[in-house]
Design an enzyme around this catalytic site. Structure first.
Site, PDB file in Angstrom:
ATOM      1  N   TYR A 189       6.656   7.959  52.879  1.00 55.33           N
ATOM      2  CA  TYR A 189       7.587   7.069  53.795  1.00 55.33           C
ATOM      3  C   TYR A 189       6.641   5.769  53.938  1.00 55.33           C
ATOM      4  O   TYR A 189       6.026   5.663  54.969  1.00 55.33           O
ATOM      5  CB  TYR A 189       7.759   7.942  55.192  1.00 55.33           C
ATOM      6  CG  TYR A 189       8.848   9.091  55.119  1.00 55.33           C
ATOM      7  CD1 TYR A 189      10.039   8.751  55.106  1.00 55.33           C
ATOM      8  CD2 TYR A 189       8.341  10.296  54.799  1.00 55.33           C
ATOM      9  CE1 TYR A 189      11.099   9.587  54.966  1.00 55.33           C
ATOM     10  CE2 TYR A 189       9.485  11.299  54.613  1.00 55.33           C
ATOM     11  CZ  TYR A 189      10.901  11.004  54.823  1.00 55.33           C
ATOM     12  OH  TYR A 189      11.631  11.839  54.785  1.00 55.33           O
ATOM     13  N   ASP A 193      10.799  20.112  53.181  1.00 54.29           N
ATOM     14  CA  ASP A 193       9.551  20.532  52.952  1.00 54.29           C
ATOM     15  C   ASP A 193       8.903  20.984  54.142  1.00 54.29           C
ATOM     16  O   ASP A 193       9.622  21.218  55.163  1.00 54.29           O
ATOM     17  CB  ASP A 193       8.508  19.319  52.362  1.00 54.29           C
ATOM     18  CG  ASP A 193       8.945  18.122  53.007  1.00 54.29           C
ATOM     19  OD1 ASP A 193       9.195  18.122  54.213  1.00 54.29           O
ATOM     20  OD2 ASP A 193       8.588  17.009  52.486  1.00 54.29           O
ATOM     21  N   ASP A 228      10.445  17.601  58.270  1.00 51.88           N
ATOM     22  CA  ASP A 228      11.072  16.374  57.987  1.00 51.88           C
ATOM     23  C   ASP A 228      12.294  16.673  57.181  1.00 51.88           C
ATOM     24  O   ASP A 228      13.417  16.174  57.660  1.00 51.88           O
ATOM     25  CB  ASP A 228      10.312  15.529  57.364  1.00 51.88           C
ATOM     26  CG  ASP A 228      10.797  14.360  56.385  1.00 51.88           C
ATOM     27  OD1 ASP A 228      11.373  13.649  56.625  1.00 51.88           O
ATOM     28  OD2 ASP A 228      10.345  14.684  55.152  1.00 51.88           O
ATOM     29  N   GLU A 240      18.958  17.415  49.072  1.00 51.88           N
ATOM     30  CA  GLU A 240      17.971  17.533  50.312  1.00 51.88           C
ATOM     31  C   GLU A 240      18.684  17.033  51.399  1.00 51.88           C
ATOM     32  O   GLU A 240      19.056  15.894  51.576  1.00 51.88           O
ATOM     33  CB  GLU A 240      16.621  17.027  49.795  1.00 51.88           C
ATOM     34  CG  GLU A 240      15.645  17.388  50.816  1.00 51.88           C
ATOM     35  CD  GLU A 240      14.166  16.804  50.232  1.00 51.88           C
ATOM     36  OE1 GLU A 240      13.362  17.464  50.908  1.00 51.88           O
ATOM     37  OE2 GLU A 240      14.061  16.574  49.355  1.00 51.88           O
TER      38      GLU A 240
END
Length: 487
Positions: free
Chosen positions: A230, A81, A78, A470
């Site tokens: 999420y 990670d 995703d 990120e």
């Protein structure tokens, strides 16, 4: 004297032409487009293909799904990670597909159409495996909690690879709806190049839409571990979004009827993102209005269109509730990973410009009339900012330009490639050896769009700052279409 003036005039003309050429060539959209698709190869999970271009990556998570007796090899990690979160992954595929559908000819011209289709297919091949029965969908592999306690390359991770699903007893209308949208949009993208595959995708889309409609519920009530990362705020938007894509893919009136009978068309939204698809559905319906396929002044059709245009007006600073802009000109929505919202807004402006142009239509904002070229200018201004035309002179696309983030919060990029040093990196050892190392990542994550600067244009290039540093698959996907248009 006359000869001198002629020479001077000629020199001035050449100088102006040189300046114009230089300004036009200042941002290489074509290179940015190439890198944007390269990024998805770095995010691949599973057995990598022989034509893999990102060479610092290796095979990983080859036994995913084995705990449940299914093959869940493949798909995408995703962000930084090593978890496969189905909800944002499906949205990524829908965005890549939308980008490809609208700008296929531009992608073909730049020799990137096959790469765009490959990026989509890497996702849809996985989603097909994740949907083994009409009312069963695997929505996650890996656990965010345990994954985040380790800093390891995906190639040698030791964290649990638990598989999580939704089914009739444990529903998830949002997850099933978004995955249906992804399948439907991808089926259009593949319709010309691979009709058989396109048909297969459409079958999955139809089944998942029916599953989403008939078994209501938000997916994190069934896949609890997804909630921390999420969590979905509702499923009405995904059902409209899926219906809009299914109608576009099939021209089946039943999907149009579903859209027409919706009690909630979303209202004026403030973002378009992995958890809020209302703007996307509104824009797809507005296209039907502009094309005369639904009545412009009756029922909910005008509502969809007006609400889509309210969002666009707020982005272009001519609405009643305008999106905030940084001093440097960036649309600034939310503090955490803001560029995901800027990217989707840029795609909305670009596709809406495409929808308005052939009809010579315009938008009536409260702050004045907006024509199609102004929408493309808005999208270009945001892309230019992201690619380096900003107060920091920094490109927020990794690997693009001479100055870009070097400490992206990304496990694979921040640890030496397994091809250079195959010694396993243990769970905690990765933090000491790599995460806390104040040095550039050994691998460049080409094409990744990081979270981006704060509302004052400030950016901290440190992998400890995951709010800014990120990258995520949802960030880059919308920009594939915009870059294809601009390239």
């Amino acid at each position: 004297m006359r000869l001198g003036l002629d020479l001077l005039f000629m020199f001035l003309v050449l100088f102006i032409l040189f300046a114009l050429t230089k300004s036009l060539a200042a941002i290489d959209y074509e290179q940015a487009l190439t890198k944007s698709l390269l990024y998805y190869e770095a995010q691949r999970s599973g057995k990598l293909p022989p034509e893999q271009r990102v060479q610092w990556r290796g095979d990983s998570a080859l036994k995913d799904g084995s705990d449940a007796g299914v093959d869940l090899d493949g798909g995408y990690y995703d962000a930084g990670d090593n978890v496969k979160f189905g909800f944002p992954m499906a949205f990524t595929i829908t965005m890549l597909s939308w980008s490809t559908i609208e700008f296929a000819s531009k992608l073909e011209t730049k020799n990137e159409l096959s790469n765009a289709l490959d990026a989509i297919k890497w996702g849809t091949d996985y989603l097909i495996k994740a949907h083994p029965q009409p009312n069963v969908l695997y929505g996650q592999v890996g656990e965010g909690g345990s994954d985040h306690t380790c800093w390891q390359r995906p190639e040698d991770m030791t964290t649990p690879r638990t598989s999580f699903k939704i089914d009739e007893q444990h529903p998830g209308s949002d997850l099933a709806g978004e995955t249906a949208a992804a399948f439907a949009a991808a089926s259009i993208a593949f319709k010309d190049k691979d009709p058989t595959y396109s048909g297969q995708l459409l079958t999955h889309a139809k089944q998942l839409f029916e599953f989403a409609r008939s078994h209501a519920g938000v997916y994190q009530n069934s896949i609890n571990v997804a909630g921390q990362f999420y969590s979905s705020s509702g499923y009405e938007d995904e059902l409209l979004w899926a219906a809009a894509w299914l109608h576009r893919a099939t021209d089946d009136k039943s999907y149009l009827d579903y859209l027409g009978q919706a009690g909630n068309t979303g209202g004026a939204r403030t973002v378009f993102a992995w958890d809020d698809k209302f703007v996307g559905a509104q824009v797809l319906v507005a296209k039907l209005v502009l094309e005369g396929k639904v009545p412009a002044d009756s029922g909910p059709w005008s509502q969809y269109k007006n609400q889509a245009e309210q969002f666009i007006c707020s982005c272009i600073q001519k609405g009643n509730n305008n999106v905030k802009k940084t001093p440097g000109g960036l649309l600034w929505f939310l503090p955490f990973n803001n560029l995901q919202y800027t990217a989707t807004a840029a795609l909305i402006a670009t596709v809406y410009s495409e929808y308005l142009s052939p009809k010579r239509a315009s938008i009536q904002c409260s702050g004045g009339i907006v024509q199609a070229p102004a929408l493309l200018d808005l999208a270009r201004s945001q892309v230019d900012y992201i690619l380096g035309s900003n107060p920091n002179g920094m490109s927020y696309m990794v690997g693009f330009g001479s100055k870009y983030p070097t400490q992206v919060h990304h496990r694979g990029a921040s640890i030496v490639s397994i091809k250079k040093d195959p010694s396993p990196v243990a769970c905690q050892a990765g933090f000491d050896a790599w995460f806390n190392k104040n040095a550039p990542n050994p691998n460049v994550l080409d094409g990744a769009i990081v979270g981006g600067p704060n509302d004052s244009d400030g950016y901290t290039d440190s992998r400890t700052n995951f709010q800014m540093a990120e990258a995520s698959t949802v960030n880059t996907a919308p920009l594939v279409g915009v870059l294809a248009k601009l390239a």
